[in-house]
Design a protein around this motif. Structure first.
Motif, mmCIF file in Angstrom:
data_model
loop_
_atom_site.group_PDB
_atom_site.id
_atom_site.type_symbol
_atom_site.label_atom_id
_atom_site.label_comp_id
_atom_site.label_asym_id
_atom_site.label_seq_id
_atom_site.Cartn_x
_atom_site.Cartn_y
_atom_site.Cartn_z
ATOM 1 N N TYR A 268 71.130 51.421 -10.524
ATOM 2 C CA TYR A 268 71.008 52.502 -9.545
ATOM 3 C C TYR A 268 72.272 53.368 -9.596
ATOM 4 O O TYR A 268 73.307 52.962 -10.148
ATOM 5 N N ILE A 272 74.561 56.374 -4.085
ATOM 6 C CA ILE A 272 73.626 56.178 -2.969
ATOM 7 C C ILE A 272 74.154 55.174 -1.953
ATOM 8 O O ILE A 272 73.605 55.042 -0.866
ATOM 9 N N GLU A 277 73.886 57.031 4.827
ATOM 10 C CA GLU A 277 72.656 56.403 4.346
ATOM 11 C C GLU A 277 72.917 55.110 3.566
ATOM 12 O O GLU A 277 71.995 54.509 3.038
ATOM 13 N N ARG A 278 74.194 54.700 3.468
ATOM 14 C CA ARG A 278 74.536 53.523 2.661
ATOM 15 C C ARG A 278 73.752 52.292 3.077
ATOM 16 O O ARG A 278 73.158 51.599 2.255
ATOM 17 N N ASN A 281 70.004 52.545 2.235
ATOM 18 C CA ASN A 281 69.767 52.460 0.797
ATOM 19 C C ASN A 281 70.015 51.045 0.275
ATOM 20 O O ASN A 281 69.283 50.549 -0.589
#
Length: 635
Positions: A268, A272, A277-278, A281
């Protein structure tokens, strides 16, 4: 004398105590600082984490500013919670939960209320912060990735939890810490040192200046930069080749043990796991039990090594003196043993060490393995001698590399077989599948790569490591310590001759790269799973190991592609391409490159997903099991 001794001791003790009290109360202000902490506000200045570079000095990981909203529950005054929530786009229920959580941690110590605001959010809140007493802004730095690959290498940074705070006094609520990858391994180097400022407050809780004119204040010290051994161009190329496949690629520089590439697939984009948003995700990645993007297959996946293990079978047989280069066996497409049992083989004719290697003859290696075990009066003794040789190559151990995760594989000993056969009576015929890497032996891709580095060095290796340089300090001496195997150096050359002809005459002759002398070995590992308690054959794994050039080798590599059929189909082409990419920087085998970049095994993986859906109530797990009858399709 006795009459005066006691008074002297009493007087001396009293003088010492008085001196100590004078020092603590007059000279040393540290206790006063602690006693005054109700009137002192502590502010931390967080340093930038050290930057991360690759072996060629390319910047991989930098920093970007981030802003946390901190809260001290005891200092909260009447605030307009509606305006506050609208400003930060949160619900009132969430506001209440966060305040309660902060109060549980400590009413008078700061807690993170809302982490990692971007510049726009920060500017909007900063403009009205005077209206919200008890809240303040804490500036920190988050990672800024300059590349979209290497997530498994870097790891990520996250907030410390209570367990860490209780264990390590350095960390406070809201502090960031490295997890996984080099961020975790080199946390103490990368994090730097926090600066501390003590602010005096009056009886109305207003800040009135530095305590003791800043006598106790300290400045932040930025973390040290580190240079990894990774070649980021090679790493990126490896990840591109593994798109739509599952497996691992590990490349090592034999002369130093430096890891050149550590590929796991699927992977990935590390970016991200940065920002608000860590957490969301990370949860998605963690819950993906099918592709397992957080599972580093290069370090954690334990596979049957298949035919590459024949290299060790040959070296041990030479060292034990049960064969020489001219010892031969006749193969009739297989090997008969133990009351009519038959190990299939695609080869036929007379096999010696040289052509046994490049044709990957099962009969030859099964025969010399049994001779090795049968050299000793008891098979248990023979197995333990054989296992000790394997240990000297780093098998069955974590190897000591500088990454926080890993598995040690399986190196069978007599202790294991005594458990499998509690009534005794087992012989070399019962464990002959070990000869071709299909018995109880399990290896990780990094162990396979290290095995090839050891062969390339003609009998020694350096502990694989991912650090190349730390600014201002040396790397651990264990990474520059030579480990010598139990195999005499003279035995490596005939084996290397066979590995060289794997590319010229044998199972990898279609994978040659003009002008580069590559020594390699194809492998196909049988793959079984338990479905509803039954052992079911799945598509084989594709394996390839290599080093190049033949003399003064610069790279050793192991490629493992799950469910990739046979060695020369997927893993072999990738190994050749990775070798050429590293040594030349360009690719001439564009035919192989096109096939690898455009190829996909998603259809193969979908089959197992369908099997799983049909067996919704069953657990499907790949399991290593002894395989007495094994056939390899190398061509």
């Amino acid at each position: 004398m006795r009459k005066v001794l006691l008074p002297i001791m009493i007087i001396a003790t009293a003088v010492i105590l008085l001196l100590r009290l004078f020092y603590l109360q007059v000279i040393d202000d540290s206790l006063k600082l602690k006693s005054d902490n109700n009137a002192i506000k502590i502010k931390y200045d967080y340093p930038e984490r050290g930057y991360i570079y690759d072996r060629n000095g390319k910047l991989l990981v930098a920093n970007q500013p981030s802003y946390d909203i901190m809260v001290i529950p005891r200092e909260l005054k009447d605030i307009d919670t509606t305006e506050f929530c609208q400003l930060l786009n949160i619900q009132k229920e969430e506001f209440i939960q966060k305040i309660e959580k902060a109060r549980v941690y400590s009413p008078r110590l700061p807690s993170v209320f809302l982490p990692q605001l971007n510049k726009k959010e920060f500017a909007a809140f900063q403009e009205k912060i005077r209206k919200f007493e008890g809240f303040y802004i804490q500036k920190r730095s988050l990672r800024d990735y300059q590349v979209s690959v290497g997530a498994n290498i870097f790891g990520f940074i996250t907030q410390v939890n209570e367990a860490i705070i209780n264990k390590i006094p350095y960390y406070k609520s809201g502090d960031l810490i490295g997890k996984q990858g080099v961020e975790e391994s080199y946390e103490n180097v990368l994090r730097g040192v926090k600066g501390v400022k003590y602010i005096q407050r009056d009886k109305f809780n207003r800040e009135i200046g530095s305590y003791k004119d800043g006598k106790f204040d300290t400045i932040a010290v930025q973390g040290e930069d580190i240079h990894l051994s990774i070649d980021i161009v090679l790493q990126q190329y490896g990840e591109e080749l593994m798109i739509n496949k599952r497996g691992g690629i590990v490349a090592i520089e034999p002369a130093t043990g430096e890891i050149l590439a550590l590929v796991t697939a699927p992977s990935y984009d590390p970016a991200i796991l940065v920002g608000r948003e860590r957490s969301r995700n990370y949860t998605k990645l963690y819950n993906d039990s099918i592709a397992k993007p957080l599972y580093d297959r290069g370090l954690l996946a334990e596979y049957p090594p298949g035919s590459p293990f024949k290299i060790l079978t040959g070296l041990i047989a030479l060292e034990e003196g049960v064969i020489n280069e001219e010892t031969s066996f006749v193969c009739h497409h297989g090997f008969s043993y133990a009351r009519g049992r038959f190990m299939k083989c695609h080869d036929s004719g007379i096999s010696k060490l040289h052509n046994g290697i490049y044709n990957s003859c099962n009969t030859y290696f099964a025969s010399i393995y049994m001779k090795t075990i049968n050299k000793y009066a008891q098979p248990a003794t023979g197995v333990d001698v054989w296992s000790k040789h394997l240990e000297s190559f780093g098998l069955g151990q974590f190897m000591g590399y500088d990454l926080p995760t890993g598995r040690k594989g399986l190196r069978p000993t007599s202790k294991l077989y005594k458990r499998i056969y509690p009534n005794g009576g087992w012989r070399s015929t019962a464990i002959v599948s070990n000869a071709i890497g299909q018995g109880e032996v399990l290896m990780t891709p990094i162990q396979l790569a290290n095995m090839m580095a050891t062969v390339a060095n003609r009998g020694h290796y350096y502990t694989p490591h991912i650090i190349k340089k730390i600014e201002g300090q040396p790397i651990d001496k264990k990474f520059t310590t030579k480990h010598v195997t139990t195999i005499n150096k003279k035995h490596f050359e005939p084996v290397i001759n066979g590995l060289f002809d794997v590319y010229n005459l044998g199972t990898a002759r279609s994978l040659q790269v003009e002008g580069i002398e590559i020594c390699g070995k194809t492998g196909t590992a049988e793959n079984y799973a338990k479905i509803n308690g039954e052992r079911v054959k799945l598509q084989d794994h594709s394996i390839f190991v290599a080093f190049a050039p033949r003399e003064n080798p610069k790279i050793a590599i192991a490629v493992f592609v799950e469910n990739g059929y046979w060695g020369a189909r997927w893993a072999g082409p990738m190994a050749s391409l990775m070798v050429e990419k590293y040594l030349r920087g360009t690719i001439t085998r564009t035919d192989l490159e096109k096939r690898m970049l455009e190829g996909s095994l998603q259809g193969e993986y979908a089959k197992y997903l369908q099997i799983g859906r049909k067996s919704a109530d069953s657990l499907i797990t790949a399991v290593p099991t002894p395989i007495a009858n094994s056939e390899e399709a190398e061509n």
